[in-house]
Design a protein around this motif. Sequence first.
Motif, PDB file in Angstrom:
ATOM      1  N   ILE A 156      15.907 -71.277  21.513  1.00 23.57           N
ATOM      2  CA  ILE A 156      14.699 -70.630  21.000  1.00 23.57           C
ATOM      3  C   ILE A 156      13.556 -70.972  21.938  1.00 23.57           C
ATOM      4  N   ASN A 157      12.647 -70.025  22.158  1.00 20.26           N
ATOM      5  CA  ASN A 157      11.528 -70.317  23.045  1.00 20.26           C
ATOM      6  C   ASN A 157      10.300 -70.776  22.256  1.00 20.26           C
ATOM      7  N   ALA A 158       9.232 -71.037  22.974  1.00 18.88           N
ATOM      8  CA  ALA A 158       8.021 -71.569  22.347  1.00 18.88           C
ATOM      9  C   ALA A 158       7.383 -70.583  21.376  1.00 18.88           C
ATOM     10  N   HIS A 159       7.740 -69.300  21.498  1.00 17.87           N
ATOM     11  CA  HIS A 159       7.173 -68.274  20.625  1.00 17.87           C
ATOM     12  C   HIS A 159       8.084 -67.979  19.430  1.00 17.87           C
ATOM     13  N   GLY A 160       9.180 -68.723  19.311  1.00 18.53           N
ATOM     14  CA  GLY A 160      10.079 -68.527  18.192  1.00 18.53           C
ATOM     15  C   GLY A 160      11.123 -67.448  18.398  1.00 18.53           C
ATOM     16  N   GLN A 161      11.237 -66.916  19.621  1.00 20.02           N
ATOM     17  CA  GLN A 161      12.234 -65.892  19.913  1.00 20.02           C
ATOM     18  C   GLN A 161      13.566 -66.559  20.266  1.00 20.02           C
ATOM     19  N   THR A 192      18.100 -69.116  28.984  1.00 17.65           N
ATOM     20  CA  THR A 192      18.604 -70.318  28.318  1.00 17.65           C
ATOM     21  C   THR A 192      17.990 -71.573  28.920  1.00 17.65           C
ATOM     22  N   ILE A 193      17.938 -71.641  30.248  1.00 20.87           N
ATOM     23  CA  ILE A 193      17.359 -72.809  30.919  1.00 20.87           C
ATOM     24  C   ILE A 193      15.870 -72.906  30.631  1.00 20.87           C
ATOM     25  N   ALA A 194      15.190 -71.776  30.683  1.00 19.60           N
ATOM     26  CA  ALA A 194      13.755 -71.771  30.390  1.00 19.60           C
ATOM     27  C   ALA A 194      13.491 -72.282  28.976  1.00 19.60           C
ATOM     28  N   ASN A 195      14.337 -71.891  28.041  1.00 21.74           N
ATOM     29  CA  ASN A 195      14.145 -72.301  26.650  1.00 21.74           C
ATOM     30  C   ASN A 195      14.425 -73.785  26.442  1.00 21.74           C
ATOM     31  N   SER A 202      26.820 -60.436  23.989  1.00 25.58           N
ATOM     32  CA  SER A 202      25.686 -61.357  24.137  1.00 25.58           C
ATOM     33  C   SER A 202      25.458 -61.777  25.580  1.00 25.58           C
ATOM     34  N   SER A 203      26.407 -61.448  26.476  1.00 23.79           N
ATOM     35  CA  SER A 203      26.240 -61.797  27.889  1.00 23.79           C
ATOM     36  C   SER A 203      25.414 -60.755  28.638  1.00 23.79           C
ATOM     37  N   PHE A 204      25.023 -59.689  27.944  1.00 22.92           N
ATOM     38  CA  PHE A 204      24.237 -58.619  28.566  1.00 22.92           C
ATOM     39  C   PHE A 204      22.945 -59.176  29.153  1.00 22.92           C
ATOM     40  N   ASN A 205      22.615 -58.736  30.367  1.00 20.66           N
ATOM     41  CA  ASN A 205      21.415 -59.234  31.056  1.00 20.66           C
ATOM     42  C   ASN A 205      20.167 -58.542  30.493  1.00 20.66           C
ATOM     43  N   ALA A 206      19.778 -58.965  29.316  1.00 19.80           N
ATOM     44  CA  ALA A 206      18.646 -58.349  28.625  1.00 19.80           C
ATOM     45  C   ALA A 206      17.323 -58.958  29.079  1.00 19.80           C
ATOM     46  N   PRO A 207      16.221 -58.239  28.933  1.00 20.95           N
ATOM     47  CA  PRO A 207      14.907 -58.785  29.284  1.00 20.95           C
ATOM     48  C   PRO A 207      14.574 -60.017  28.452  1.00 20.95           C
ATOM     49  N   TYR A 208      13.696 -60.853  28.992  1.00 20.01           N
ATOM     50  CA  TYR A 208      13.307 -62.080  28.298  1.00 20.01           C
ATOM     51  C   TYR A 208      12.706 -61.741  26.939  1.00 20.01           C
ATOM     52  N   GLY A 209      13.137 -62.457  25.915  1.00 16.32           N
ATOM     53  CA  GLY A 209      12.612 -62.248  24.581  1.00 16.32           C
ATOM     54  C   GLY A 209      13.499 -61.388  23.700  1.00 16.32           C
ATOM     55  N   VAL A 210      14.486 -60.692  24.316  1.00 16.96           N
ATOM     56  CA  VAL A 210      15.414 -59.882  23.521  1.00 16.96           C
ATOM     57  C   VAL A 210      16.361 -60.811  22.764  1.00 16.96           C
ATOM     58  N   ASP A 211      16.596 -60.510  21.501  1.00 18.86           N
ATOM     59  CA  ASP A 211      17.445 -61.337  20.651  1.00 18.86           C
ATOM     60  C   ASP A 211      18.899 -60.885  20.768  1.00 18.86           C
ATOM     61  N   GLU A 212      19.719 -61.673  21.449  1.00 17.57           N
ATOM     62  CA  GLU A 212      21.126 -61.314  21.628  1.00 17.57           C
ATOM     63  C   GLU A 212      21.925 -61.399  20.334  1.00 17.57           C
ATOM     64  N   PHE A 213      21.427 -62.154  19.342  1.00 19.09           N
ATOM     65  CA  PHE A 213      22.082 -62.144  18.029  1.00 19.09           C
ATOM     66  C   PHE A 213      22.087 -60.710  17.481  1.00 19.09           C
ATOM     67  N   GLU A 214      20.934 -60.070  17.557  1.00 21.67           N
ATOM     68  CA  GLU A 214      20.824 -58.702  17.067  1.00 21.67           C
ATOM     69  C   GLU A 214      21.602 -57.741  17.953  1.00 21.67           C
TER      70      GLU A 214
END
Length: 208
Positions: free
Chosen positions: A31-36, A70-73, A96-108
């Motif tokens: 999870i990042n600092a913004h809760g994403q 993941t590392i940034a988080n 979930s391995s898709f190279n999505a933009p930062y902040g995209v929720d791979e759970f969803e």
Amino acid sequence: MFLDPLATPGFKRTLFNAIVAPRPIGWISTINAHGQTNLAPFSHFNLVSTAPAVVMFSCNTPADRAEKDTIANVRSTGEFVTNLVTWELREAMNLSSFNAPYGVDEFELAGLEKAPSLKVRPPRVKASPASMECKVLRIIEIEPIVEGDTTSHVVLGRVVGVHLDERLVDAHGHFDTLRAEPLTRLDGDRYAISGRTDMLGRPSPRRD
């Protein structure tokens, strides 16, 4: 045949993934600092020690950003969760391995339900039969040696909590690995679960 990785023309670096196989998959939620939240699989993953309980995972730096989400988080929060990938969860793991933009929720993105953790902020994969809550101990940077190499980051985490599917735990507290069918990574895009097994007791010193 002998190959020097630095001196062999056209050396295939993917050879290492084929030799060091099968590899367990660390399905890491952060999870990042913004809760994403973020969820990503890493096949460079393993147990380092049991007392204290420490796990590790590592990843290369992608070409399109300074470091993977993941590392940034984990840098930002110092926490992560490992989720066991089973054979039945292989398609969701792959999504979930898709190279999505930062902040995209791979759970969803993968259609996965979250479950709350108890001692860390990142959620866990509810459908996973085993999840480990972890606190970051250290992040080690492996610098490139030759042109074409990428920077890698190795994350060591202390396990502070374990969630298990009770149906896979026997009366003695042992987790049934074979019934769980953990997915492993082979070479390229090939994955597998355990095949033939054997019981080998620890050898005892000979007494003549």
